[in-house]
Design an enzyme around this catalytic site. Sequence first.
Site, PDB file in Angstrom:
ATOM      1  N   ASP A  11      12.286 -13.510 154.870  1.00 46.00           N
ATOM      2  CA  ASP A  11      12.354 -12.200 155.513  1.00 46.00           C
ATOM      3  C   ASP A  11      10.983 -11.982 156.142  1.00 46.00           C
ATOM      4  O   ASP A  11      10.043 -12.744 155.898  1.00 46.00           O
ATOM      5  CB  ASP A  11      12.666 -11.107 154.474  1.00 46.00           C
ATOM      6  CG  ASP A  11      12.722  -9.713 155.090  1.00 46.00           C
ATOM      7  OD1 ASP A  11      13.284  -9.575 156.198  1.00 46.00           O
ATOM      8  OD2 ASP A  11      12.204  -8.757 154.500  1.00 46.00           O
ATOM      9  N   SER A  12      10.869 -10.904 156.916  1.00 45.74           N
ATOM     10  CA  SER A  12       9.564 -10.576 157.487  1.00 45.74           C
ATOM     11  C   SER A  12       8.603 -10.065 156.411  1.00 45.74           C
ATOM     12  O   SER A  12       7.395 -10.098 156.601  1.00 45.74           O
ATOM     13  CB  SER A  12       9.743  -9.505 158.558  1.00 45.74           C
ATOM     14  OG  SER A  12      10.354  -8.363 157.978  1.00 45.74           O
ATOM     15  N   CYS A  74      17.235 -11.365 156.111  1.00 45.83           N
ATOM     16  CA  CYS A  74      16.727 -10.416 157.095  1.00 45.83           C
ATOM     17  C   CYS A  74      17.866 -10.172 158.085  1.00 45.83           C
ATOM     18  O   CYS A  74      18.389 -11.131 158.676  1.00 45.83           O
ATOM     19  CB  CYS A  74      15.526 -11.033 157.802  1.00 45.83           C
ATOM     20  SG  CYS A  74      14.948 -10.092 159.220  1.00 45.83           S
ATOM     21  N   GLU A 152       7.318  -1.071 152.799  1.00 46.07           N
ATOM     22  CA  GLU A 152       6.173  -1.977 152.624  1.00 46.07           C
ATOM     23  C   GLU A 152       5.002  -1.248 151.963  1.00 46.07           C
ATOM     24  O   GLU A 152       4.197  -1.846 151.256  1.00 46.07           O
ATOM     25  CB  GLU A 152       5.732  -2.558 153.984  1.00 46.07           C
ATOM     26  CG  GLU A 152       6.719  -3.541 154.596  1.00 46.07           C
ATOM     27  CD  GLU A 152       6.681  -4.932 153.934  1.00 46.07           C
ATOM     28  OE1 GLU A 152       5.630  -5.329 153.412  1.00 46.07           O
ATOM     29  OE2 GLU A 152       7.732  -5.604 153.935  1.00 46.07           O
ATOM     30  N   CYS A 184      19.481  -3.421 156.811  1.00 46.01           N
ATOM     31  CA  CYS A 184      18.129  -4.002 156.812  1.00 46.01           C
ATOM     32  C   CYS A 184      17.806  -4.213 155.349  1.00 46.01           C
ATOM     33  O   CYS A 184      18.050  -3.321 154.524  1.00 46.01           O
ATOM     34  CB  CYS A 184      17.122  -3.045 157.451  1.00 46.01           C
ATOM     35  SG  CYS A 184      15.388  -3.552 157.204  1.00 46.01           S
ATOM     36  N   HIS A 186      15.188  -4.225 153.738  1.00 46.69           N
ATOM     37  CA  HIS A 186      14.192  -3.308 153.153  1.00 46.69           C
ATOM     38  C   HIS A 186      14.852  -2.019 152.634  1.00 46.69           C
ATOM     39  O   HIS A 186      14.325  -1.373 151.731  1.00 46.69           O
ATOM     40  CB  HIS A 186      13.161  -2.891 154.210  1.00 46.69           C
ATOM     41  CG  HIS A 186      12.083  -3.907 154.461  1.00 46.69           C
ATOM     42  ND1 HIS A 186      12.309  -5.059 155.159  1.00 46.69           N
ATOM     43  CD2 HIS A 186      10.771  -3.926 154.112  1.00 46.69           C
ATOM     44  CE1 HIS A 186      11.174  -5.754 155.241  1.00 46.69           C
ATOM     45  NE2 HIS A 186      10.225  -5.082 154.615  1.00 46.69           N
TER      46      HIS A 186
HETATM   47  N1  DGL Z   1      14.084  -6.728 156.464  1.00 48.01           N
HETATM   48  C1  DGL Z   1      14.373  -7.049 157.800  1.00 48.01           C
HETATM   49  C2  DGL Z   1      15.808  -6.789 158.182  1.00 48.01           C
HETATM   50  O1  DGL Z   1      16.662  -6.889 157.335  1.00 48.01           O
HETATM   51  C3  DGL Z   1      13.443  -6.688 158.915  1.00 48.01           C
HETATM   52  C4  DGL Z   1      12.399  -5.679 158.779  1.00 48.01           C
HETATM   53  C5  DGL Z   1      11.439  -5.793 159.947  1.00 48.01           C
HETATM   54  O2  DGL Z   1      10.616  -6.701 159.903  1.00 48.01           O
HETATM   55  O3  DGL Z   1      11.549  -5.013 160.898  1.00 48.01           O
HETATM   56  O4  DGL Z   1      16.116  -6.551 159.305  1.00 48.01           O
END
Ligand code: DGL
Length: 264
Positions: A11-12, A74, A152, A184, A186
């Site tokens: 993931d990012s 992600c 984050e 997402c 996150h």
């Molecule tokens: N967690 C990631 C997603 O599911 C991306 C978050 C990001 O880097 O913008 O899209």
Amino acid sequence: MSDPRPIGIFDSGIGGLTVLAALRDRLPGESYLYLGDTARLPYGTKSPETVIRYALRAASFLAAHDVKLLVVACNTASAAALEALEEALPIPVVGVVWPGARTAAAHARARVGVVGTESTVASGAYRRALTALRPELAVSARACPLFVPLAEEGWLDHPVTHDVARIYLAPFAEEGIDTLILGCTHYPLLRPAIQAAVGAGVELVDSGPAVAAEVEALLASRDLAGTGGGVRLQVTDGAARFSRIARVILGAHASDLELVDLAD
Ligand code: DGL
């Protein structure tokens, strides 16, 4: 026969840890190598071309560590780069969009909301998947770009996060959605604030458990299931910050953290 090679996940940032947690719950006997590409975070505000480039780089880094299967934890990368990753890698690749859409389609009554990054929402990936699965469902999607930095930062249940969630999600309450896809990885970290904003009657769907079920089936069908266990975490920047939040999500497993360079 068992295959001791790890499952690669990327993931990012910390978002994919929500998928890793679901995988560990379901498949505790597997080893995991997690890459958080924090040097390039966020992915969700970047163009599809850039996301594809980042995703290919992260995936080839993990492939060089001899992973047996790749989980694209992600949504942004799954929506933009899944095909490119499947073409580029000789191992099975599992994204998060379809498992999440399938779970939502199985539970939704009539109206589904989708929240995700700007890039995921612009891609229309969830809308397409939901329409293919249940054409009669009404689908509305909105980007919530501030959710990623809030997660984050570790402001998971902070008053500011509740305020932001209320502002972003108010239109969904007016539309009367019955299901909301957390599109997402996150966003499940902000579940209390999101649930409070949309109301207790709305079912929140995160793709983690469905991804874990899909991985389990794939490993079994290809005779790739492992015995071992253990989690190795790697990040491309900000190791101290990552480990602080990872510890909250993963507990003791977050201790083994390395800083790596993808050299692009
Ligand atoms: N967690 C990631 C997603 O599911 C991306 C978050 C990001 O880097 O913008 O899209």
